[in-house]
Design a protein around this motif. Structure first.
Motif, short mmCIF file in Angstrom:
data_model
loop_
_atom_site.label_atom_id
_atom_site.label_comp_id
_atom_site.label_asym_id
_atom_site.label_seq_id
_atom_site.Cartn_x
_atom_site.Cartn_y
_atom_site.Cartn_z
N ASP A 102 0.85 -1.18 0.00
CA ASP A 102 0.00 0.00 0.00
C ASP A 102 0.89 1.23 0.00
O ASP A 102 2.10 1.14 0.23
N ASP A 103 0.29 2.38 -0.25
CA ASP A 103 1.03 3.63 -0.43
C ASP A 103 0.34 4.68 0.43
O ASP A 103 -0.81 5.03 0.20
N PHE A 104 1.05 5.20 1.45
CA PHE A 104 0.46 6.10 2.43
C PHE A 104 1.06 7.51 2.31
O PHE A 104 2.28 7.65 2.20
N THR A 105 0.22 8.52 2.38
CA THR A 105 0.66 9.91 2.41
C THR A 105 0.64 10.40 3.85
O THR A 105 -0.38 10.28 4.54
N VAL A 106 1.76 10.97 4.31
CA VAL A 106 1.88 11.45 5.69
C VAL A 106 2.27 12.93 5.63
O VAL A 106 3.39 13.28 5.27
N LEU A 107 1.33 13.80 5.98
CA LEU A 107 1.57 15.24 5.99
C LEU A 107 1.84 15.69 7.42
O LEU A 107 0.96 15.63 8.28
N VAL A 108 3.08 16.08 7.68
CA VAL A 108 3.48 16.53 9.01
C VAL A 108 3.72 18.03 8.97
O VAL A 108 4.09 18.58 7.93
N GLY A 109 3.53 18.69 10.09
CA GLY A 109 3.78 20.12 10.12
C GLY A 109 3.48 20.72 11.47
O GLY A 109 2.68 20.17 12.25
N LYS B 288 4.62 -7.82 4.92
CA LYS B 288 4.54 -7.02 3.71
C LYS B 288 5.30 -5.70 3.89
O LYS B 288 5.66 -5.32 5.00
N THR B 289 5.53 -5.03 2.76
CA THR B 289 6.28 -3.76 2.77
C THR B 289 5.38 -2.65 2.24
O THR B 289 4.64 -2.84 1.26
N TYR B 290 5.49 -1.46 2.87
CA TYR B 290 4.61 -0.35 2.58
C TYR B 290 5.43 0.90 2.27
O TYR B 290 6.53 1.08 2.78
N ARG B 291 4.85 1.75 1.42
CA ARG B 291 5.50 3.01 1.07
C ARG B 291 4.84 4.15 1.86
O ARG B 291 3.62 4.28 1.85
N TYR B 292 5.67 4.96 2.50
CA TYR B 292 5.22 6.14 3.22
C TYR B 292 5.81 7.37 2.54
O TYR B 292 7.03 7.48 2.38
N ARG B 293 4.93 8.30 2.14
CA ARG B 293 5.37 9.56 1.53
C ARG B 293 5.20 10.66 2.58
O ARG B 293 4.07 11.02 2.93
N ILE B 294 6.32 11.19 3.06
CA ILE B 294 6.31 12.13 4.18
C ILE B 294 6.64 13.53 3.68
O ILE B 294 7.70 13.75 3.10
N CYS B 295 5.73 14.50 3.88
CA CYS B 295 5.95 15.88 3.46
C CYS B 295 5.77 16.81 4.66
O CYS B 295 4.80 16.66 5.41
N ASN B 296 6.68 17.77 4.80
CA ASN B 296 6.55 18.79 5.84
C ASN B 296 5.79 19.97 5.26
O ASN B 296 6.33 20.75 4.47
N VAL B 297 4.52 20.09 5.64
CA VAL B 297 3.64 21.15 5.12
C VAL B 297 3.49 22.30 6.10
O VAL B 297 2.59 23.13 5.95
N GLY B 298 4.38 22.38 7.10
CA GLY B 298 4.25 23.37 8.15
C GLY B 298 4.69 24.75 7.74
O GLY B 298 4.99 25.04 6.58
N LEU B 299 4.74 25.64 8.74
CA LEU B 299 5.06 27.04 8.51
C LEU B 299 6.52 27.39 8.74
O LEU B 299 7.07 28.25 8.07
N LYS B 300 7.18 26.74 9.71
CA LYS B 300 8.52 27.21 10.04
C LYS B 300 9.43 26.18 10.67
O LYS B 300 10.63 26.44 10.82
N THR B 301 8.96 25.02 11.05
CA THR B 301 9.73 24.14 11.92
C THR B 301 10.17 22.86 11.21
O THR B 301 9.35 22.14 10.64
N SER B 302 11.47 22.58 11.27
CA SER B 302 11.97 21.29 10.81
C SER B 302 11.48 20.20 11.76
O SER B 302 11.37 20.41 12.98
N ARG C 177 11.70 31.14 -2.97
CA ARG C 177 11.16 31.65 -1.70
C ARG C 177 11.70 30.91 -0.49
O ARG C 177 12.12 29.74 -0.56
N SER C 178 11.65 31.63 0.62
CA SER C 178 11.81 30.98 1.91
C SER C 178 10.56 30.17 2.20
O SER C 178 9.44 30.65 2.02
N GLU C 179 10.75 28.93 2.62
CA GLU C 179 9.62 28.11 3.05
C GLU C 179 9.25 28.37 4.50
O GLU C 179 8.29 27.78 5.01
N ILE C 180 10.03 29.21 5.19
CA ILE C 180 9.65 29.66 6.53
C ILE C 180 8.63 30.77 6.31
O ILE C 180 8.97 31.88 5.89
N TRP C 181 7.34 30.49 6.58
CA TRP C 181 6.28 31.28 5.97
C TRP C 181 6.20 32.71 6.49
O TRP C 181 5.81 33.61 5.76
N GLU C 182 6.57 32.97 7.73
CA GLU C 182 6.55 34.36 8.17
C GLU C 182 7.63 35.15 7.45
O GLU C 182 7.46 36.33 7.12
N ARG C 183 8.76 34.51 7.14
CA ARG C 183 9.81 35.18 6.40
C ARG C 183 9.37 35.40 4.94
O ARG C 183 9.63 36.44 4.35
#
Length: 547
Positions: A157-164, A211-225, A497-503
């Motif tokens: 299976d293929d999972f999308t993980v949006l962290v932020g 079984k083996t699974y795919r995780y797609r991890i994206c940082n959709v946040g405003l400023k924090t690693s 652009r800066s991805e640090i959104w206030e900047r």
């Protein structure tokens, strides 16, 4: 026999038609509305896409035609942008305020774009004001076409993980804070797919042992690693920002703002529940979100003991140095055989960009090379297309070197020109104490080097000129530099652009104008018939069309 010959002739014609047929179309109709939910236990107004937070996933394949009819039911202008989608010859679909007039309340706009020769993990997000602080983002998955092999077996299976990171203050309140010269300060918490995980016992994903699974991890946040890890499981890295990688195995990954990573996770542990963990990096107070993974048949809750996160940015830098492009994998990229030798191309220009902060009219501003960008009423791309640039902005207010100390600082539209199809080196210098993250629309680039202190020409001796991972977003550590290389072969007006959104909101961005001398459809599309006009170009005659 005559009938057989006729049938064969018809089939032959149909085959030719199929060869020349357009790529498949995927259609979406999305309503953008407000809703009230409690991501951190506090009821707050969020932006929903088609009633969802986060928004619905786009699941497509390379070269598909994506058609999204977007209805804006907010009380404010709105735009969506597509983080990492290159929009070849088509910055008209970029969805940034420098390229598109906003979709006004009660209006709709139809986006039409292709992930041309792209694969991988991306996301979409709202690009105006601080709408991103209220949601409006979602996953965007571009699969390889069936005839192009992928360098790993198909996952179960293929999972999308949006962290932020996440704020409980309304996006309008956050914007007023920035407009008054104050900071939005640290976030209230961290979310995984819109939830903090506190008291959440239901699984986010389910796996079957063996079984083996795919995780797609994206940082959709405003400023924090953020650091991403899975309790008792390892992460086999297979893709970063649309490029297949050498498949190294990690206990955890640092995912900086705007970046996406794809990993394979083997369900090789005893049947039970396990935590996904996302925690903040480079902050004095660590904030953590969790989500449950459940093995089929599990009745065992996850251990309350979470795996520890790494400490310090040196660890993160060393992890970045371990990332390598998979040169043997077939994929949608400049050359699938890996003979795209970017390290042997002559550099025609070096641009050094340094970030800074300064007060202007009693307000905090952020800048690149002494210019703090503001969006004019007329989108830059429209002004350029209608030959009205002189009335809207000036090109090249900044030099290719950071200004000397004490040089005057400017608040104005910041637009650089780049000669079409030239190979350019960009060096980001970060003299500040906070980590930076930069994204370039319309392109992937090669991050060839990072290091502490200031960049010098001697720094090139340490560059990776063989297998740097082609990507679109890269971090710059405190008091350090990062160097990237790319060919400016995609005509259009593109946001760096800066991805640090206030900047970003307060000026740490610019646009790069890449104009093809041929003015031909071979290099760039004409303005779409449905494009809105606003500002200084309203009522102007349409320029001659490219042919």
């Amino acid at each position: 026999m005559a009938r057989v010959a006729l049938l064969l002739a018809v089939l032959s014609v149909m085959g030719l038609m199929a060869v020349h047929a357009e790529d498949p179309y995927l259609y979406f109709t999305w309503n953008v509305t407000y809703g009230t939910i409690s991501p951190l236990g506090v009821p707050q107004q969020v932006i929903l896409i088609d009633g969802q937070f986060p928004g619905p996933n786009i699941n497509c394949s390379s070269n598909n035609n994506i058609v999204i009819n977007l209805f804006n039911y907010l009380d404010q202008p709105f735009l969506l942008s597509w983080n990492g989608i290159q929009h070849r010859k088509n910055s008209w679909q970029d969805g940034m305020p420098g390229t598109n007039c906003p979709i006004l309340p009660g209006q709709n706009f139809t986006y039409h774009w292709q992930p041309k020769d792209q694969i991988g993990s991306y996301f979409y997000f709202p690009s105006l004001a601080l709408h991103k602080a209220a949601g409006g983002f979602g996953g965007l998955r571009v699969n390889s076409r069936l005839l192009i092999p992928v360098p790993f077996d198909p996952p179960a299976d293929d999972f999308t993980v949006l962290v932020g990171d996440w704020y409980t203050k309304n996006h309008n309140v956050l914007r007023r804070l920035l407009d008054s010269g104050r900071s939005i300060n640290r976030p209230a918490g961290v979310l995984i797919n819109g939830k903090s995980g506190e008291n959440d016992k239901e699984p986010l994903f389910t796996m079957e042992a063996g079984k083996t699974y795919r995780y797609r991890i994206c940082n959709v946040g405003l400023k924090t690693s953020l650091n991403f890890r899975i309790q008792s499981h390892t992460l086999k890295l297979v893709e970063i920002d649309g490029s297949h990688t050498v498949q190294n195995v990690y206990d955890s990954l640092d995912v900086h703002v705007g970046q996406c990573y794809s990993v394979l996770v083997a369900a090789d542990q005893p049947v039970g529940d396990y935590y996904i963990v996302a925690s903040t990096r480079f902050m004095k107070t660590v904030q953590t979100a969790t989500a449950v993974i459940r093995y089929v048949g599990s009745s065992t809750p996850p251990s309350p003991v979470l795996p520890e996160a790494p400490v310090g940015w040196a660890w993160s830098l060393n992890q970045w140095r371990s990332f390598r492009w998979n040169l043997t994998a077939s994929a949608a990229r400049p050359n699938p055989q890996g003979s795209y030798h970017y390290g042997s191309i002559n550099i025609t220009r070096t641009i050094k960009l340094a970030n800074s902060r300064f007060p202007a009219d009693g307000k905090l501003r952020f800048a690149l090379n002494g210019v703090s960008h503001v969006d004019p009423e007329t989108p830059l791309k429209l002004a350029e297309y209608f030959n009205a640039s002189d009335a809207v902005f000036k090109y090249n207010l900044i030099a290719d070197e950071p200004p000397t100390a004490g040089a005057p600082l400017t608040v104005a539209p910041n637009v650089l020109t780049a000669e079409f199809r030239t190979f350019i080196e960009i060096v980001f210098e970060n003299p500040e104490k906070s980590i930076q993250s930069y994204h370039l629309d319309g392109y992937s680039f090669f991050p060839v080097g990072m290091g502490p202190g200031k960049w010098t020409p001697e720094s090139r001796k340490g560059y990776n000129l063989l297998d740097a991972v082609s990507r679109h977003t890269i971090q710059v550590y405190p008091g350090s530099w990062t160097a990237i290389m790319l060919t400016f072969d995609n005509a259009g007006m593109w946001n760096l652009r800066s991805e640090i959104w206030e900047r970003h909101y307060l000026g740490q961005q610019l646009y790069i104008s890449v104009v093809s001398p041929a003015r031909s459809l071979r290099d760039e599309y004409n303005m779409p018939d449905n494009a809105f006009r606003c500002g200084a170009v309203v009522g102007l005659p349409l320029p001659p069309l490219y042919v």
